[in-house]
Every structure is written in structure tokens, then in C-alpha cells.
Design a protein around this motif. Structure first.
Motif: not given
Length: 451
Positions: A243-251
Motif C-alpha cells: 500500500l505504501a508503494g501504491r500511495i507513493r505511485q498515486i502521489v
């Protein structure tokens, strides 16, 4: 007005279905019909039935959406059928003396005509309903097919199907019009986009949304939505890393600065870990947990302690194999379940404090009776109740609250709201609980907070 229309249409179908008896009655009463009058009358009745089958009700043309129009038309035809078949059966019974008066051909001819006309109306209606209604589901479709051969019972089942399908098109039409009326209000246009995080043993699929009809409803009202896209079965720590990786990707890709997380079940724990332990607090404006077991499940502790190791390994192996087929690269059934125990969550809560500057809120629901849930929640409800108390079929009420605000949901009567109902898993319209409208209000609340 609709009642008058239904009676008139039902009566017209009744006349068309009983043309042989109608003709016999006119002759026996010495009623003189003008030349070709009988033929014209029969043609008008046949044309009338055809027109009714094509356009059962003009008022249905105003219903939004092709699917709902067809469903409404099907319901109307089935109502006409109930009216006409009831009158036709009574008429045929009243004409039984013809069998003993040398008029067998008239009686049997009328029977054949009745079967033909009534069957036309019935099948025209039931096919439309079966093809377009989502709420009657597989269960009632099967019951309808099975009970269709049982006299009297089939009529009771038909009434039930008509009621369910009618409630559906009326409710869904209202929702479409409601969304159109308040489209400009952009009720769900939050400052930051919404990241929807699924729970354990499910994935985000392109053609089957874990959140049912909820995301589409939110988008109608202006929401921008992303999904976690993480594996379905892993430890909280491993899911949190994904999820941390997904959040960084979206941002990084959108420049949105932050996201508002709405997480269901174990997804709430995964999100808390990503926020508090992996530095995602700087990218998260709010975290809303839905039916999340923040204090775990005593039931899960009991199972893991009592089930023999060999049996646990066998179950885990089966689940992991299935989850790999669904897309998980390294599924870990045992780790996922272990992190949901009461003992594990107690330790988790001690090590994972909330971060300042983030708005935390939680939502929970209760399944009032086991019969209110779908399989397997109707089975697990009683077991969880024995160990953990009142619950949603999987998680106890006492485990839900977390954060600044907490909302508890249920319904009056026997049903209640299950773990799956909270994500619209079965796409079911529940009396006293509009799950889509609830989420619109939930996200609108985030908008009002400025996040």
C-alpha cells in the motif's frame, strides 16, 4: 391511473384468450353481429394483445435507463397476466357444462386459445424480468423455475418476483434521477482523491469491483477514485508495504499531494501500518476504516490454537494455491489470519499509534440474525457471536471503533447489515440501508472537512 390501466389491459388479454367462448356466448344469446364484425373484433383483440406486449405501459418510457425500462415493462406484463389468467380460469370453470352439452370443441378450443395467449404474455414478461433484474438473483430465479410447475405455489412465487423486480426499478430510477438533480453539487469532490483499500482474500479486479456499486456512485458525485491493488492474502506488514508503494505511485503520477483512504476489514490494519510505520502519514489526509477488526477476533485465536497443525497447513495450502490463480504472487494465508487474532491486534495497537494531523474515523455494522447474511457469513455469525459477541458475521462490534469519530450501523427487524453488505458485495438493495447513499454521505463529510 395505473390500476385502471392494469385492469383494462388485463381485461383485454382475458377477452383475447377466450375468443371461442366469447363467440359462443354471442351466438347463444342471439346477438346479431354485422357482417365481418366478428372477424374485426377478433383482429382488434389480437392486435391489442400484440401492442400490449410491445408497449406494456407508455408511462414506462419516462424511466431512465434501458435496462430499467425493460424490467418495468416485464413487471407490467406479469401483472396483466395475473389479472387475465385469474379471470380466464374462472371463466373456463364456469364453462365446464359445455363438455356435457355437446360443445366439447368450443371448450377445448377455448382452453387452447387461453394457453396460447396467456403463455405469450407470461413469457414476454418473465423473460424481460429475468434478463434485466439484478435483485431477484440466482436464488429466486431458480425458485421460479422449480415452482413454476406447482399449481398455486407458482402464483405466490410470481407475486414475490414481481414485487422484488418492481421495487428494484422504482428504487434504481429514483437513484438515477437523484444523481442527475444534484450532479452540479459535486458532493464527493474532495480536495484529495479517494484510495479504496480491500480486505483479506479479495483483490481489485477490473471486471468485478470489490466495492460493488459504491465507486460508480461516488464518481457520479464528483469523486476521484483509486484502488490499493495489493495482494489478497499477506501479513499486515507485507500488505502495508504494498500500500505504501501504491500511495507513493498515486502521489507521484498525479501530483495530488495526499489521499483519503477508505479501507475495509483487514485493509484498515494494512493502512494503519503503512501510515504509522512506513512514513505514509505525509501523504495521507484521512483514514476511514470500515468494519475493521482493530481489536482482532477471539474466534480466530481459538481456531488457530485448537486446529491441528497438519489441518491448518492443508487449509493454508489450498487457499494459497487458489489465491495464486487469482493473481497473488506470494499469498500467505496463515500470516493473514494470524494478524487478525485478538492477541496479534493487541500487540499491533501497542506498536502502531495514530499519527497527528490525520483524521481517523471508523464505521461498523451488525448482522441481527444469522439468516440475514449470505454464505458463509450466515454460518460464521453464530460462532463469532459465541466467542466475541454481537457481530457483522465476521467481526465483533467491540472491535470496530477507532479514531476521532465512530458510526455504528444496523437495520430494524431481523436482517441487519453484514460484513459483505458494507462493501455492497452482493449488489443487494437492503431495506432501511442504502449503502451507496451512505458512502456518498461519508465522502461528503470528508469534503466538508476540507480533505
Amino acid at each position: 391511473m395505473k390500476y385502471i390501466r392494469r385492469i383494462c389491459c388485463g381485461f383485454l388479454i382475458f377477452l383475447a384468450a377466450n375468443i371461442p367462448l366469447l363467440k359462443y356466448l354471442l351466438i347463444s344469446k342471439d346477438i346479431i353481429i354485422p357482417k365481418f364484425g366478428g372477424i374485426i373484433l377478433m383482429l382488434l383483440l389480437v392486435v391489442g394483445v400484440i401492442v400490449i406486449n410491445i408497449v406494456p405501459a407508455l408511462s414506462n418510457r419516462r424511466i431512465p435507463g434501458k435496462r430499467l425500462k425493460i424490467c418495468a415493462d416485464g413487471c407490467e406484463l406479469l401483472i396483466y397476466f395475473l389479472i387475465s389468467i385469474s379471470a380466464s380460469v374462472l371463466c373456463l370453470l364456469a364453462a365446464l357444462p359445455l363438455l356435457f352439452q355437446g360443445n366439447k370443441m368450443t371448450w377445448f378450443g377455448n382452453l387452447a386459445c387461453m394457453v396460447l395467449v396467456e403463455a405469450l404474455v407470461f413469457w414476454s414478461g418473465i423473460i424481460r424480468v429475468y434478463l434485466t433484474s439484478a435483485q431477484i438473483g440466482v436464488k429466486w430465479r431458480a425458485i421460479g423455475i422449480i415452482c413454476g410447475w406447482i399449481p398455486a405455489v407458482h402464483l405466490a412465487v410470481l407475486v414475490k418476483i414481481i414485487r422484488m423486480a418492481s421495487d428494484e426499478w422504482e428504487f434504481e430510477s429514483g437513484k438515477i434521477m437523484q444523481a442527475q438533480e444534484r450532479k452540479d453539487e459535486q458532493l464527493c469532490r474532495t480536495r484529495y482523491p479517494i484510495l479504496m483499500v480491500h480486505g483479506v482474500f479479495f483483490r481489485d479486479f477490473k471486471y468485478f469491483n470489490y466495492w460493488g456499486r459504491i465507486p460508480q456512485e461516488l464518481e457520479k458525485h464528483g469523486a476521484v477514485i483509486y484502488y490499493g491493488n495489493h495482494q489478497s492474502a499477506a501479513s499486515v506488514a507485507d500488505s502495508g508495504k504494498e500500500l505504501a508503494g501504491r500511495i507513493r505511485q498515486i502521489v507521484d503520477e498525479t501530483g495530488c499531494e495526499k489521499v483519503n483512504i477508505i479501507a475495509h476489514s483487514k485493509g484498515g490494519l494494512d493502512s494503519r501500518y503503512a501510515v504509522s510505520c512506513l512514513g505514509m502519514d505525509q501523504y495521507v489526509a484521512s483514514l476511514t476504516t470500515v468494519n475493521t477488526p482493530h481489536r482482532g477476533c477471539i474466534f480466530a485465536d481459538y481456531l488457530l490454537n485448537k486446529i491441528p497443525a497438519a489441518a491448518k497447513d492443508k487449509v493454508a495450502e489450498g487457499y494459497n494455491s487458489a489465491l495464486k490463480v487469482l493473481g497473488d504472487e506470494t499469498p500467505d494465508f496463515t500470516a493473514a489470519v494470524t494478524d487478525l487474532t485478538a492477541s496479534a491486534c493487541q500487540e499491533f495497537n501497542r506498536k502502531v499509534p495514530d499519527c497527528p494531523g490525520i483524521y481517523y474515523q471508523s464505521v461498523g455494522s451488525k448482522l441481527n440474525t444469522a439468516s440475514g447474511g449470505r454464505f458463509p457469513l450466515n454460518f460464521s455469525h453464530q460462532l463469532v457471536k459465541y466467542f466475541d459477541g454481537p457481530n457483522d458475521g465476521l467481526v465483533a462490534e467491540s472491535s470496530f471503533p477507532w479514531g476521532e469519530d465512530y458510526t455504528f450501523l444496523t437495520t430494524s427487524g431481523r436482517r441487519g447489515i453484514s460484513h459483505g453488505d458494507m462493501i455492497d458485495l452482493n449488489r443487494e438493495n437492503i431495506k432501511d440501508f442504502d449503502v451507496r447513499e451512505y458512502y456518498v454521505g461519508l465522502v461528503n463529510g470528508l469534503k466538508e472537512r476540507g480533505v
